[in-house]
Design an enzyme around this catalytic site. Structure first.
Site, PDB file in Angstrom:
ATOM      1  N   SER A 194      15.439   2.235 -12.018  1.00 44.05           N
ATOM      2  CA  SER A 194      14.278   2.773 -11.211  1.00 44.05           C
ATOM      3  C   SER A 194      15.018   2.314  -9.596  1.00 44.05           C
ATOM      4  CB  SER A 194      12.810   1.967 -11.613  1.00 44.05           C
ATOM      5  OG  SER A 194      11.579   2.193 -10.278  1.00 44.05           O
TER       6      SER A 194
ATOM      7  N   ARG B 289       8.952   4.221  -8.924  1.00 40.34           N
ATOM      8  CA  ARG B 289       7.109   4.017  -9.205  1.00 40.34           C
ATOM      9  C   ARG B 289       6.004   5.195 -10.089  1.00 40.34           C
ATOM     10  NH1 ARG B 289       3.581   1.057  -4.627  1.00 40.34           N
ATOM     11  NH2 ARG B 289       3.613   3.409  -3.899  1.00 40.34           N
TER      12      ARG B 289
ATOM     13  N   VAL C  28       3.358  -5.533 -10.188  1.00 41.91           N
ATOM     14  CA  VAL C  28       4.742  -5.534 -10.428  1.00 41.91           C
ATOM     15  C   VAL C  28       4.761  -3.892  -9.784  1.00 41.91           C
ATOM     16  CG1 VAL C  28       5.746  -7.267 -12.467  1.00 41.91           C
ATOM     17  CG2 VAL C  28       5.680  -4.861 -12.610  1.00 41.91           C
ATOM     18  N   GLU C  29       5.963  -3.799  -9.152  1.00 47.80           N
ATOM     19  CA  GLU C  29       6.161  -2.486  -7.712  1.00 47.80           C
ATOM     20  C   GLU C  29       4.589  -2.485  -7.123  1.00 47.80           C
ATOM     21  OE1 GLU C  29       6.931   0.910 -10.559  1.00 47.80           O
ATOM     22  OE2 GLU C  29       9.136  -0.618 -10.885  1.00 47.80           O
ATOM     23  N   GLY C  30       4.083  -3.503  -7.317  1.00 49.31           N
ATOM     24  CA  GLY C  30       2.731  -2.631  -5.687  1.00 49.31           C
ATOM     25  C   GLY C  30       1.853  -3.576  -6.312  1.00 49.31           C
TER      26      GLY C  30
END
Length: 765
Positions: free
Chosen positions: A150, A318, A440-442
């Site tokens: 990713s 994402r 996570v990831e925003g």
């Protein structure tokens, strides 16, 4: 004609331009880069107010190549058979060494790397399928696999690296010689990456015995997955050039570089414990770390371009990693809960026959169908070459929210079985993984309230971004020309949207467009109606609030929820068509659409109730919701039909929960549940007959001649399996007080790297 255009430009557009320029706050570089990252795709059609349904239905379904399918059936299944999540999380605190070796040797960290560099070059759908199947067995292993595939050095090198960087690093990443991580988050900079204090200074220094132009780095990062074991760190930092060795600018902006973790001054090894999930995650620090300038990803030409590079990579990644984990969790929660509800009896009947339980099962079935549908549609877009940043944000937020909802419902039905932890609890690790996935990831709160609509409105609207860029244009004449064209195009669009929303709302969607093919025309018309309503409400909010809308986060979140719901519901209809309009799945489609339309109605109601301009809100309500909320959600009968799909064995249940790893492997709780479900459903008619005869004991029934020896044996086998499935784990006295994970104080920033490693080694011992 030309004179009319000049009149419009000078007499009408000019004063509007001046007022707009004074009212609209300027875009920061970070905002501009975030807004323009990635692509628009089906989200743009939904936001237009007039989606072309043929565009959706003509999108080729996501499929696997023969090679990708063989990888799933071979290396992935063999990996899953090696895994024991209880051992990983409660005994080892890490993956076993043989699992790490297997992952490296079989290319699990190289799914996105091109073949010419030794990678597997898998499609987005294959990447997603691999993560999904592993996640159905082990969350820790799924996270370990998803991160290198990713947002990280591999993705960034492929898109932005120099040829020399790709030639050196990608083969080493592909064969496992190098294990990557990526350091973005720090204590000051979470969602606001621009607030980072991590710094790099351009200077000359000595590297491997030679004096070179390079960067001296200082950083302190946290929450970095794979940091404790990584050999190369992708690092985001703010670069400064006080001596102007690169040019006239002093502050060069966010820059990305590759930092080998064995360089002097680099500290890794310490670990965070993320909700009792023992994937490798921890902090990393750097003190006076010197790297050559060619360690910057993309070289000197990419200096200061780190933020758009990150946003571009995140726009795709994402949409794969966490939605795949969520798809596994929702499917597994649905499948196991349906099986358990059929096995577990109370008051002489399976608990799945109680309506209270069926209410939960109906939601579980519908969520599993929707999340899987959205995952497949998103992967189809990614495999067509799109990087749909808004769609990826929708997927990250709303699939993980549905994951949380599904796990909660599964726990409700399992009750004590899911509360007591142990090797036989197949839900507890998924439950603990929920807050990690949401964070996570925003973080979901920020992404839902600011990004989905904030970025969606600007990127997907046919004219808004053009207006904003015109207002940012420095040349006055060009700025006015561009604004004149964009503003009047926007006005025409709003006028068309107003009439569409009005006619479609007052007619109940009767005159809204739907595709000629297939069925479910009424639902397509309803989505066309709500698409027009979203477009009109968005224009109304933007017109009256302008730049202040981004501070009205609750209002923005409701508008974003509408866009997200339209995307998810269109994915449901797409899956229904792609799978041949299966009769049994009609209940799932109808449930999701009934629930989704009710959600859209409530969102509209919330927007209209909270628009600051009350006269406009009243007018809009008269246009789009004259009779108030009309959709009430799924009926009880529909809920029961959905629940039945999880309670009865057969192809419908398999189609609803496909691709999960359910074999025994190293730990057999799921396999035993499946085997018991098969026995219980096969013997259910016999058990029901004996229950009506007032004889629930197989031996007594055999003595009375009610059943044969074979039937008695089958009933006893089913009962023995049921007893094992319903049983919960317990432990010897004292064992629960043992722990090898006592925290130690973090070393001070001034500690040397060797001192830090000694402290970490002592902690591990």
């Amino acid at each position: 004609m030309k004179s009319l255009q000049q009149f419009r430009r000078n007499r009408l557009s000019r004063p509007i331009f001046k007022r707009a320029k004074a009212a609209l706050p300027g875009l920061s570089d970070t905002e501009r880069e975030a807004l323009t990252a990635g692509d628009v795709w089906w989200d743009q059609a939904l936001f237009s107010g007039h989606p072309d349904w043929d565009q959706l239905l003509d999108t080729p379904p996501a499929t696997l190549s023969d090679e990708e399918q063989a990888f799933l059936n071979g290396p992935v299944d063999r990996l899953c058979a090696m895994l024991d999540e209880w051992e990983i999380n409660r005994q080892r605190g890490d993956l076993p060494p043989e699992v790490w070796d297997y992952l490296k040797d079989n290319g699990f960290f190289a799914m996105i790397i091109p073949r010419e560099y030794g990678g597997l070059a898998f499609s987005a759908f294959a990447n997603s399928e691999v993560v999904r199947r592993i996640a159905s067995r082990s969350v820790v292993t799924a996270v370990t696999v998803m991160v290198p595939n990713s947002l990280g050095p591999g993705e960034l090198l492929m898109h932005f690296g120099t040829q020399a960087q790709r030639d050196y690093w990608l083969p080493r990443l592909a064969d496992g010689r190098e294990l990557p991580c990526f350091g973005l988050t720090s204590s000051e900079a979470g969602s606001d990456a621009a607030a980072m204090r991590d710094r790099g200074r351009v200077c000359r220094g000595t590297f491997k015995g030679q004096e070179v132009l390079g960067i001296r780095l200082q950083w302190s990062k946290r929450y970095i997955t794979l940091s404790p074991v990584a050999t190369v760190l992708g690092l985001a930092f703010k670069l400064e050039d006080p001596d102007h060795l690169l040019g006239e600018e002093t502050r060069r902006g966010i820059t990305l570089a590759l930092v080998p973790t064995d360089l002097p001054g680099v500290t890794t090894g310490r670990r965070h414990l993320a909700a009792m999930q023992f994937f490798q995650n921890g902090p990393t620090e750097g003190q006076d770390v010197f790297i050559p300038l060619d360690y910057v990803i993309g070289g000197v030409e990419q200096v200061g371009k780190g933020w758009p590079m990150l946003m571009s990579a995140l726009a795709a990644g994402r949409g794969i990693s966490l939605p795949s984990l969520a798809a596994a969790a929702t499917a597994l929660a649905a499948r196991t809960t349906g099986a358990y509800a059929r096995i577990r009896h109370q008051f002489g009947i399976p608990i799945g026959e109680f309506e209270g339980v069926q209410e939960r099962l109906g939601v579980l079935a519908a969520d599993a169908y929707m999340v899987e549908a959205a995952r497949r549609l998103t992967c189809a877009g990614l495999d067509q070459g799109y990087k749909p940043s808004v769609v990826s944000a929708i997927m990250k937020v709303h699939t993980t929210y549905r994951m949380r909802e599904s796990i909660d419902h599964a726990l409700d039905v399992h009750a004590g079985k899911a509360v007591i932890d142990g090797p036989g609890n197949y839900l507890s690790d998924l439950y603990r993984a929920v807050p990690v996935s949401i964070t996570v990831e925003g973080a979901n709160i920020l992404t839902r309230s600011m990004i989905i609509f904030g970025q969606g409105a600007i990127r997907c609207h046919p004219w808004l971004l053009k207006e904003m860029l015109a207002l940012e244009e420095e040349n006055p004449s060009r700025a006015l020309d561009a604004f004149d064209e964009a503003f009047w195009g926007h006005a025409a669009h709003t006028t068309r949207t107003l009439f569409r929303a009005w006619i479609r709302s007052w007619s109940g969607g009767l005159f809204a467009p739907s595709p000629d093919r297939g069925s479910q025309h009424g639902y397509f018309r309803q989505l066309s109606r709500y698409s027009a309503v979203l477009a009109l409400l968005a224009d109304g909010a933007l017109l009256t609030l302008g730049g202040d809308l981004k501070r009205r986060e609750m209002l923005s979140a409701r508008l974003g929820d509408m866009l997200a719901e339209l995307y998810l519901l269109s994915a449901v209809l797409k899956r229904w068509q792609d799978e041949g309009r299966q009769a049994a799945d009609r209940a799932l489609v109808e449930y999701n659409l009934a629930r989704g339309l009710a959600t859209l109605d409530r969102s509209i109601q919330g927007v209209l109730a909270n628009l600051p301009n009350r006269p406009l809100a009243v007018c809009l309500k008269l246009l789009v919701q004259p009779l108030g909320v009309r959709h009430q959600g799924p009926s009880d009968r529909l809920t029961k039909r959905c629940a039945r799909l999880l309670l009865d064995p057969g192809p419908d249940r398999e189609r609803l929960t496909p691709g999960l790893f359910l074999e025994a492997g190293a730990s057999g709780a799921l396999a035993e549940l499946e085997r018991c479900f098969q026995f219980v459903t096969e013997t259910a008619p016999l058990r029901e007959r004996l229950h009506k005869a007032g004889c629930d004991d197989p031996r007594e029934a055999l003595r009375r001649g009610l059943i044969s020896d074979h039937q008695a044996e089958r009933l006893e086998q089913a009962q023995a399996l049921s007893d094992r499935v319903i049983a919960v784990d317990d432990f010897p006295p004292g064992i629960l007080g043992e722990s090898n994970f006592t925290p130690t104080p973090s070393p001070t920033p001034s500690a040397s790297a060797s001192d830090t490693r000694k402290a970490a080694d002592a902690s591990d011992r």
